[in-house]
Write a protein that holds these residues in place. Structure first.
Motif, PDB file in Angstrom:
ATOM      1  N   PHE A   1       0.824  -1.203   0.000  1.00 44.91           N
ATOM      2  CA  PHE A   1       0.000   0.000   0.000  1.00 44.91           C
ATOM      3  C   PHE A   1       0.860   1.254   0.000  1.00 44.91           C
ATOM      4  CE2 PHE A   1      -3.271  -2.754   2.370  1.00 44.91           C
ATOM      5  CZ  PHE A   1      -3.789  -3.233   1.183  1.00 44.91           C
ATOM      6  N   GLY A   2       1.940   1.227   0.772  1.00 41.28           N
ATOM      7  CA  GLY A   2       2.844   2.375   0.816  1.00 41.28           C
ATOM      8  C   GLY A   2       3.513   2.640  -0.521  1.00 41.28           C
ATOM      9  N   LEU A   3       3.968   1.588  -1.173  1.00 41.80           N
ATOM     10  CA  LEU A   3       4.628   1.751  -2.470  1.00 41.80           C
ATOM     11  C   LEU A   3       3.647   2.207  -3.551  1.00 41.80           C
ATOM     12  CD1 LEU A   3       6.999  -1.339  -2.337  1.00 41.80           C
ATOM     13  CD2 LEU A   3       7.670   1.077  -2.264  1.00 41.80           C
ATOM     14  N   PHE A   4       2.444   1.659  -3.528  1.00 42.56           N
ATOM     15  CA  PHE A   4       1.450   2.104  -4.507  1.00 42.56           C
ATOM     16  C   PHE A   4       1.075   3.567  -4.247  1.00 42.56           C
ATOM     17  CE2 PHE A   4      -2.837   2.247  -6.496  1.00 42.56           C
ATOM     18  CZ  PHE A   4      -2.426   2.009  -7.796  1.00 42.56           C
ATOM     19  N   SER A   5       0.976   3.952  -2.976  1.00 40.17           N
ATOM     20  CA  SER A   5       0.695   5.355  -2.645  1.00 40.17           C
ATOM     21  C   SER A   5       1.800   6.269  -3.168  1.00 40.17           C
ATOM     22  CB  SER A   5       0.549   5.541  -1.134  1.00 40.17           C
ATOM     23  OG  SER A   5      -0.633   4.930  -0.686  1.00 40.17           O
ATOM     24  N   LYS A   6       3.050   5.805  -3.075  1.00 32.95           N
ATOM     25  CA  LYS A   6       4.161   6.597  -3.616  1.00 32.95           C
ATOM     26  C   LYS A   6       4.052   6.746  -5.125  1.00 32.95           C
ATOM     27  CE  LYS A   6       7.584   5.767  -0.042  1.00 32.95           C
ATOM     28  NZ  LYS A   6       8.895   5.204   0.289  1.00 32.95           N
ATOM     29  N   MET A   7       3.633   5.691  -5.811  1.00 34.50           N
ATOM     30  CA  MET A   7       3.446   5.781  -7.260  1.00 34.50           C
ATOM     31  C   MET A   7       2.374   6.813  -7.596  1.00 34.50           C
ATOM     32  SD  MET A   7       3.574   1.752  -8.384  1.00 34.50           S
ATOM     33  CE  MET A   7       3.203   2.081 -10.106  1.00 34.50           C
ATOM     34  N   ILE A   8       1.286   6.800  -6.840  1.00 32.61           N
ATOM     35  CA  ILE A   8       0.191   7.756  -7.064  1.00 32.61           C
ATOM     36  C   ILE A   8       0.677   9.171  -6.755  1.00 32.61           C
ATOM     37  CG2 ILE A   8      -2.114   8.472  -6.302  1.00 32.61           C
ATOM     38  CD1 ILE A   8      -2.036   5.830  -7.963  1.00 32.61           C
ATOM     39  N   ALA A   9       1.414   9.342  -5.671  1.00 30.97           N
ATOM     40  CA  ALA A   9       1.934  10.673  -5.303  1.00 30.97           C
ATOM     41  C   ALA A   9       2.887  11.198  -6.369  1.00 30.97           C
ATOM     42  CB  ALA A   9       2.631  10.602  -3.945  1.00 30.97           C
ATOM     43  N   ARG A  10       3.714  10.338  -6.904  1.00 23.82           N
ATOM     44  CA  ARG A  10       4.637  10.755  -7.965  1.00 23.82           C
ATOM     45  C   ARG A  10       3.848  11.201  -9.197  1.00 23.82           C
ATOM     46  NH1 ARG A  10       8.796   6.252  -9.257  1.00 23.82           N
ATOM     47  NH2 ARG A  10       7.032   5.438  -8.213  1.00 23.82           N
ATOM     48  N   ARG A  11       2.786  10.481  -9.510  1.00 21.88           N
ATOM     49  CA  ARG A  11       1.928  10.877 -10.633  1.00 21.88           C
ATOM     50  C   ARG A  11       1.289  12.227 -10.357  1.00 21.88           C
ATOM     51  NH1 ARG A  11      -3.394  10.398 -11.990  1.00 21.88           N
ATOM     52  NH2 ARG A  11      -3.690  10.722 -14.206  1.00 21.88           N
ATOM     53  N   GLN A  12       0.815  12.431  -9.141  1.00 23.15           N
ATOM     54  CA  GLN A  12       0.189  13.710  -8.786  1.00 23.15           C
ATOM     55  C   GLN A  12       1.181  14.857  -8.919  1.00 23.15           C
ATOM     56  OE1 GLN A  12      -1.305  12.136  -4.965  1.00 23.15           O
ATOM     57  NE2 GLN A  12      -3.192  13.218  -5.476  1.00 23.15           N
ATOM     58  N   ALA A  13       2.446  14.596  -8.603  1.00 24.60           N
ATOM     59  CA  ALA A  13       3.469  15.648  -8.672  1.00 24.60           C
ATOM     60  C   ALA A  13       3.808  16.021 -10.114  1.00 24.60           C
ATOM     61  CB  ALA A  13       4.732  15.194  -7.939  1.00 24.60           C
ATOM     62  N   THR A  14       3.581  15.108 -11.045  1.00 26.53           N
ATOM     63  CA  THR A  14       3.967  15.375 -12.431  1.00 26.53           C
ATOM     64  C   THR A  14       2.792  15.602 -13.370  1.00 26.53           C
ATOM     65  OG1 THR A  14       4.034  13.007 -12.938  1.00 26.53           O
ATOM     66  CG2 THR A  14       6.098  14.044 -12.191  1.00 26.53           C
ATOM     67  N   ASP A  15       1.587  15.252 -12.946  1.00 25.18           N
ATOM     68  CA  ASP A  15       0.416  15.387 -13.816  1.00 25.18           C
ATOM     69  C   ASP A  15      -0.635  16.261 -13.142  1.00 25.18           C
ATOM     70  OD1 ASP A  15      -1.845  15.152 -15.398  1.00 25.18           O
ATOM     71  OD2 ASP A  15      -1.819  12.961 -15.450  1.00 25.18           O
ATOM     72  N   PRO A  16      -0.869  17.460 -13.678  1.00 23.41           N
ATOM     73  CA  PRO A  16      -1.843  18.362 -13.049  1.00 23.41           C
ATOM     74  C   PRO A  16      -3.275  17.816 -13.079  1.00 23.41           C
ATOM     75  CG  PRO A  16      -0.982  19.308 -15.088  1.00 23.41           C
ATOM     76  CD  PRO A  16      -0.242  18.040 -14.849  1.00 23.41           C
ATOM     77  N   GLN A  17      -3.536  16.824 -13.923  1.00 26.97           N
ATOM     78  CA  GLN A  17      -4.877  16.238 -13.989  1.00 26.97           C
ATOM     79  C   GLN A  17      -5.087  15.110 -12.980  1.00 26.97           C
ATOM     80  OE1 GLN A  17      -7.255  17.594 -15.950  1.00 26.97           O
ATOM     81  NE2 GLN A  17      -5.668  19.099 -16.405  1.00 26.97           N
ATOM     82  N   ALA A  18      -4.020  14.670 -12.313  1.00 27.56           N
ATOM     83  CA  ALA A  18      -4.119  13.552 -11.376  1.00 27.56           C
ATOM     84  C   ALA A  18      -4.990  13.920 -10.185  1.00 27.56           C
ATOM     85  CB  ALA A  18      -2.727  13.140 -10.903  1.00 27.56           C
ATOM     86  N   MET A  19      -5.776  12.975  -9.730  1.00 25.52           N
ATOM     87  CA  MET A  19      -6.667  13.182  -8.587  1.00 25.52           C
ATOM     88  C   MET A  19      -5.989  12.787  -7.292  1.00 25.52           C
ATOM     89  SD  MET A  19     -10.390  11.696  -9.471  1.00 25.52           S
ATOM     90  CE  MET A  19     -11.031  12.041 -11.082  1.00 25.52           C
ATOM     91  N   SER A  20      -6.395  13.451  -6.230  1.00 27.49           N
ATOM     92  CA  SER A  20      -5.953  13.045  -4.894  1.00 27.49           C
ATOM     93  C   SER A  20      -6.625  11.713  -4.543  1.00 27.49           C
ATOM     94  CB  SER A  20      -6.335  14.102  -3.863  1.00 27.49           C
ATOM     95  OG  SER A  20      -7.742  14.100  -3.650  1.00 27.49           O
ATOM     96  N   ARG A  21      -6.072  11.030  -3.559  1.00 28.09           N
ATOM     97  CA  ARG A  21      -6.672   9.771  -3.110  1.00 28.09           C
ATOM     98  C   ARG A  21      -8.093   9.987  -2.623  1.00 28.09           C
ATOM     99  NH1 ARG A  21      -2.454   7.444   1.092  1.00 28.09           N
ATOM    100  NH2 ARG A  21      -3.117   9.401   1.964  1.00 28.09           N
ATOM    101  N   THR A  22      -8.316  11.083  -1.893  1.00 25.29           N
ATOM    102  CA  THR A  22      -9.652  11.352  -1.356  1.00 25.29           C
ATOM    103  C   THR A  22     -10.641  11.608  -2.478  1.00 25.29           C
ATOM    104  OG1 THR A  22      -8.704  12.234   0.678  1.00 25.29           O
ATOM    105  CG2 THR A  22     -10.992  12.821   0.203  1.00 25.29           C
ATOM    106  N   ASP A  23     -10.265  12.436  -3.456  1.00 22.92           N
ATOM    107  CA  ASP A  23     -11.174  12.725  -4.562  1.00 22.92           C
ATOM    108  C   ASP A  23     -11.468  11.464  -5.371  1.00 22.92           C
ATOM    109  OD1 ASP A  23     -11.172  15.324  -3.711  1.00 22.92           O
ATOM    110  OD2 ASP A  23     -10.029  16.115  -5.412  1.00 22.92           O
TER     111      ASP A  23
END
Length: 170
Positions: free
Chosen positions: A20-42
């Motif tokens: 879960f931690g590693l997948f969260s890091k992948m999502i966070a990295r995507r959020q940092a580079t893609d302005p269209q990426a959604m937060s986990r909550t959204d």
């Protein structure tokens, strides 16, 4: 029934935490580079609305409860998503003083796009896995999710210290 202190159970909870931690890091990295990426909550909020069984939507309080967040957090996210035309508020048919929320067409599209992006992230990691292994992993994780949901709704366990102090983890 297995004991929760068995070496397998200890290893499993540690492995799940790592996954879960590693997948969260992948999502966070995507959020940092893609302005269209959604937060986990959204993403969780829109995903919950996509599975809403009624056309009338769901009350924000029920959404907050289902997601395990406090009402104020979900209310802020609902306001944000409504401003971006991803969901809409409707009068609650059972109580005109309250409102419900549901996905808009743009919300469905945004959720579909986000699911595709997240599936792509995971797909790169799982590209070499045999289909049978992927199906077995899906079956077992679905079973785990069902059992975790049942446990979360069980009244047989005392509240956690966070619940008794009125604080929430978000």
């Amino acid at each position: 029934m297995h004991t929760t202190t068995s070496p397998v159970a200890v290893h499993l909870q540690e492995t799940l935490g790592q996954v879960f931690g590693l997948f969260s890091k992948m999502i966070a990295r995507r959020q940092a580079t893609d302005p269209q990426a959604m937060s986990r909550t959204d993403y969780a909020l829109l995903g919950s609305l996509a599975h809403c069984p009624t056309e009338a939507g769901i009350r924000i309080s029920k959404l907050a409860e289902a997601l395990g967040h406090d009402l104020s957090t979900i209310s802020r996210r609902v306001t944000h998503l409504e401003a971006h035309d991803l969901l809409e508020r409707l009068p609650d048919p059972s109580d005109g003083r309250a409102s419900t929320v549901r996905l808009t067409a743009a919300g469905h599209d945004a959720l579909t796009d986000e699911r595709s992006a997240r599936t792509g992230l995971l797909g790169r990691v799982l590209a070499d896995w045999p289909v049978d292994d992927l199906e077995e992993l899906d079956r077992l994780l679905s079973r785990l999710a069902t059992d975790l949901a049942a446990e979360a709704h069980s009244a047989t366990h005392p509240p956690s210290p966070l619940q008794t102090t009125g604080r929430t983890a978000s």
